[in-house]
Design a protein around this motif. Structure first.
Motif, mmCIF file in Angstrom:
data_model
loop_
_atom_site.group_PDB
_atom_site.id
_atom_site.type_symbol
_atom_site.label_atom_id
_atom_site.label_comp_id
_atom_site.label_asym_id
_atom_site.label_seq_id
_atom_site.Cartn_x
_atom_site.Cartn_y
_atom_site.Cartn_z
ATOM 1 N N UNK A 76 33.285 38.774 -40.042
ATOM 2 C CA UNK A 76 33.147 38.884 -38.585
ATOM 3 C C UNK A 76 32.712 37.594 -37.914
ATOM 4 N N UNK A 77 32.237 36.611 -38.664
ATOM 5 C CA UNK A 77 31.788 35.367 -38.060
ATOM 6 C C UNK A 77 30.318 35.340 -37.711
ATOM 7 N N UNK A 134 22.767 35.965 -35.881
ATOM 8 C CA UNK A 134 23.176 34.629 -36.290
ATOM 9 C C UNK A 134 24.684 34.500 -36.236
ATOM 10 N N UNK A 135 25.161 33.360 -35.768
ATOM 11 C CA UNK A 135 26.592 33.139 -35.599
ATOM 12 C C UNK A 135 27.010 31.878 -36.333
ATOM 13 N N UNK A 136 28.273 31.860 -36.791
ATOM 14 C CA UNK A 136 28.788 30.757 -37.592
ATOM 15 C C UNK A 136 29.899 30.042 -36.850
ATOM 16 N N UNK A 137 29.755 28.716 -36.691
ATOM 17 C CA UNK A 137 30.778 27.857 -36.112
ATOM 18 C C UNK A 137 31.311 28.432 -34.798
ATOM 19 N N UNK A 138 30.415 28.663 -33.864
ATOM 20 C CA UNK A 138 30.788 29.214 -32.565
ATOM 21 C C UNK A 138 31.023 28.085 -31.569
ATOM 22 N N UNK A 139 32.201 28.010 -30.955
ATOM 23 C CA UNK A 139 32.436 26.978 -29.929
ATOM 24 C C UNK A 139 31.577 27.230 -28.693
ATOM 25 N N UNK A 140 31.334 26.170 -27.958
ATOM 26 C CA UNK A 140 30.472 26.296 -26.777
ATOM 27 C C UNK A 140 31.146 27.007 -25.623
ATOM 28 N N UNK A 145 31.969 34.380 -31.599
ATOM 29 C CA UNK A 145 32.556 33.501 -32.611
ATOM 30 C C UNK A 145 33.668 34.237 -33.358
ATOM 31 N N UNK A 146 34.567 33.452 -33.940
ATOM 32 C CA UNK A 146 35.717 33.982 -34.665
ATOM 33 C C UNK A 146 35.501 33.711 -36.148
ATOM 34 N N UNK A 147 35.830 34.642 -37.021
ATOM 35 C CA UNK A 147 35.669 34.394 -38.461
ATOM 36 C C UNK A 147 36.450 33.167 -38.908
ATOM 37 N N UNK A 148 35.874 32.460 -39.840
ATOM 38 C CA UNK A 148 36.495 31.222 -40.312
ATOM 39 C C UNK A 148 37.807 31.498 -41.037
#
Length: 417
Positions: A76-77, A134-140, A145-148
């Motif tokens: 889920x990201x 917590x979120x992973x690699x979320x654009x500003x 966020x989108x899953x990697x």
């Protein structure tokens, strides 16, 4: 897809390693032994059951909880974690909730709070200090966020469709087939006179003979023998050359799928060749990618343990961090671990770190109460006792070294020119 599940299992397995807990005093920013003890006690209470009077307990162990959080980040990201309190407002459990079920709501004052839908579809705000996300690699410029691994789904679907088409081609045209050639004149001669003289009956008879041969060949097993009369000629039809271009295309697509999934091609069964150095670089890139999925888990666990320690009255902040990912067996790392231990002991000897901090760096847990305090004692490099200088000459400035020969001489003594 089997490739997607393999990539997910690979990343979870690589990211699920050992972890370290360090607590620091909020005011002084120094390592806190009391905070570390409190964090260890909180983890022990969260993953263990102490009250057996409540019946069945669905409290999950810490390893399973961490694996679930890593899986949530992969799929889920992000990850959501709630610190559940008991009736005394003390930590009781940790619950993971899916990130894709969260909707952020603006409060109008520059704040946003998460919310979830209940059974009736109504949004319930989770504006609680015990909820962490917590979120992973979320654009500003994105709200969520989108899953990697999301970018690899298109390539994965294309590869699955191509492999299915290739399998049909191989099974239909890529293998040799039996062909039965019926002699028309002999088949017509075998028919009854009234059948030969009637075109409609002759056509039905020919079709019946062809159907009988087709049925026999369709039900033929590899170990069955084929015996025919002279009116049928059996040959094998072989197809060559049509699979070469398809094989090259599958190889290219396999490399694209492994790249899109950010995974190691060898782990996915998509090895497309290359040297050992190439495999080493691919493994290193896969471990770096797995490290990204640990970030949200470390974040929410640090915040949850910080709140838990403060609820117990210890004013500290906690850092939950995973150990470095290493694919080598632990027995092969003994030399590296010994070097790390010497470096930590050197810092402890010089007084750069405390005894409790060295315990955490070495992964040994809390320092025993009877342990000797070694910080700043220079035990690694003990100072040598001062020795009085000895003169090498006498009062007449002559050498006082003895004239004792270094060897006994004689023919048995080896002499160098």
């Amino acid at each position: 897809s089997d490739l997607l599940s393999t990539a997910v299992a690979q990343f979870v397995a690589m990211a699920s390693g050992g972890f370290t807990i360090k607590c620091y005093d909020t005011a002084t920013q120094e390592f806190s032994k009391a905070g570390t003890l409190a964090a260890e006690a909180v983890l022990a209470s969260l993953s263990s059951e102490w009250d057996y009077s409540t019946g069945y307990s669905d409290k999950r162990g810490l390893p399973a909880l961490l694996e679930t959080m890593l899986l949530e980040v992969l799929l889920t990201g992000g990850v959501g974690l709630e610190l559940v309190l008991d009736k005394y407002r003390l930590p009781r459990d940790l619950h993971v909730f899916p990130y894709d079920s969260v909707t952020f709501i603006s409060k109008g004052n520059g704040r946003k709070v998460p919310a979830q839908k209940d059974a009736q579809g109504n949004l319930v705000e989770l504006d609680l200090p015990t909820v962490f996300i917590g979120e992973s690699m979320k654009p500003s410029n994105r709200k969520y966020c989108i899953p990697l691994l999301h970018s690899g789904l298109t390539r994965l679907f294309n590869y699955a469709q191509l492999t299915e088409d290739a399998w049909r081609v191989v099974t239909r045209a890529g293998m040799s087939r039996l062909v039965v050639k019926l002699d028309y004149e002999k088949v017509v001669a075998s028919a009854a006179p009234e059948v030969r003289n009637d075109p409609a009956k002759l056509s039905s008879y020919l079709e019946e003979v062809r159907t009988v041969h087709q049925t026999v060949l369709s039900d033929l097993s590899p170990d069955d023998a084929l015996v025919t009369y002279s009116l049928a000629e059996v040959t094998a039809l072989k197809v060559t050359g049509e699979k070469a271009e398809l094989s090259d295309l599958l190889t290219q697509m396999a490399g694209l799928v492994a790249t899109a999934l950010k995974s190691n091609p060898s782990a996915l069964g998509l090895r497309v060749g290359g040297s050992q150095n190439t495999g080493t670089v691919e493994s290193m890139l896969a471990t770096k990618t797995a490290k990204l999925f640990q970030g949200p888990v470390q974040e929410v666990m640090s915040k949850a343990l910080t709140l838990a320690c403060r609820l117990y009255g210890v004013d500290v902040y906690t850092e939950f961090s995973y150990q470095e990912i290493d694919l080598r067996p632990l027995n092969e790392l003994e030399a590296h671990l010994a070097i790390k231990q010497n470096r930590v002991l050197e810092l402890l000897s010089l007084g750069k770190i405390t005894d409790d901090e060295s315990q955490a760096m070495l992964g040994l847990g809390s320092l025993p109460p009877q342990a000797e305090q070694l910080a700043g004692t220079n035990f690694q490099n003990p100072k040598q006792a001062d020795a009085l200088p000895v003169a090498a000459t006498n009062s007449r400035n002559r050498q006082i070294s003895p004239d004792t020969p270094t060897s006994s001489g004689g023919a048995d003594n080896a002499q160098t020119p």
